[in-house]
Design a protein around this motif. Structure first.
Motif, mmCIF file in Angstrom:
data_model
loop_
_atom_site.group_PDB
_atom_site.id
_atom_site.type_symbol
_atom_site.label_atom_id
_atom_site.label_comp_id
_atom_site.label_asym_id
_atom_site.label_seq_id
_atom_site.Cartn_x
_atom_site.Cartn_y
_atom_site.Cartn_z
ATOM 1 N N HIS A 48 7.392 4.566 -1.942
ATOM 2 C CA HIS A 48 8.738 5.044 -1.641
ATOM 3 C C HIS A 48 9.713 3.976 -2.126
ATOM 4 N N GLU A 51 9.754 0.205 -0.865
ATOM 5 C CA GLU A 51 8.569 -0.009 -0.044
ATOM 6 C C GLU A 51 7.665 -1.063 -0.677
ATOM 7 N N ASP A 55 2.672 -1.935 2.374
ATOM 8 C CA ASP A 55 3.140 -0.882 3.280
ATOM 9 C C ASP A 55 2.803 0.498 2.728
ATOM 10 N N THR A 56 2.890 0.647 1.414
ATOM 11 C CA THR A 56 2.488 1.906 0.787
ATOM 12 C C THR A 56 1.015 2.169 1.066
ATOM 13 N N ARG A 59 0.559 3.271 4.693
ATOM 14 C CA ARG A 59 1.108 4.618 4.896
ATOM 15 C C ARG A 59 0.215 5.679 4.257
ATOM 16 N N GLU A 60 -0.169 5.456 3.000
ATOM 17 C CA GLU A 60 -0.976 6.444 2.296
ATOM 18 C C GLU A 60 -2.361 6.608 2.914
ATOM 19 N N GLU A 63 -1.825 8.804 5.854
ATOM 20 C CA GLU A 63 -1.494 10.171 5.439
ATOM 21 C C GLU A 63 -2.706 10.925 4.901
ATOM 22 N N VAL A 68 -5.259 4.433 10.762
ATOM 23 C CA VAL A 68 -4.115 3.534 10.866
ATOM 24 C C VAL A 68 -4.669 2.119 11.000
#
Length: 151
Positions: A48, A51, A55-56, A59-60, A63, A68
């Protein structure tokens, strides 16, 4: 850690992504096949705006697999340039991270809506199930995984 690839995006810039390597105790690594695609790859995706690559990756991973993990649990494996798996003629610049500990009993990856299939692959003899392909990034990263294998 560069593998030649034809072209980049239409502006000549590579597609920038983060990817995550997850190990099982037997050394196999998690790969995913996104819905509507034919190649297996590491969990991950595009950044993003603004980002950080780590962190990507976090997050990915959440997702795509529901896992987590704290950002501090990810070790940086390096940057890799390869052909993009699902975007013909494009180059990919991947920041690759690895969870350098075995998954806990309660950390069970599950495919989310954007993931059609999960597969654990042996980096010494990778074969995709069902006649599907293997993303160029896997081929580029597997030697590094074998060199650093934590288990």
């Amino acid at each position: 850690m560069t593998t030649p690839a034809p072209g980049g995006d239409r502006t000549g810039q590579p597609i920038r992504v983060s990817a995550v390597v997850l190990y099982r105790p037997d050394g196999h690594v998690l790969t995913v096949r996104k819905a509507g695609t034919s190649m297996f790859m590491f969990p991950g995706g595009k950044h993003h705006d603004g980002e950080h690559p780590r962190d990507t990756a976090v997050r990915e991973l959440a997702e795509e697999t529901g896992l987590v993990v704290p950002p501090g649990d990810l070790e940086y494996l390096g940057a890799f340039r390869t052909a993009a798996a699902n975007e013909d003629g494009h180059e990919l610049h991947s920041e690759v991270f690895a969870l350098m500990r075995p998954l806990a009993r309660n950390e069970v990856p599950e495919p989310t809506t954007e993931i059609e299939q999960l597969a654990w692959m042996d980096p010494r003899a990778a074969r995709a199930p069902g006649g599907h392909g293997i993303a160029p990034l896997l081929t580029a990263v597997f030697p590094e995984i074998l060199r650093r294998r934590p288990f």
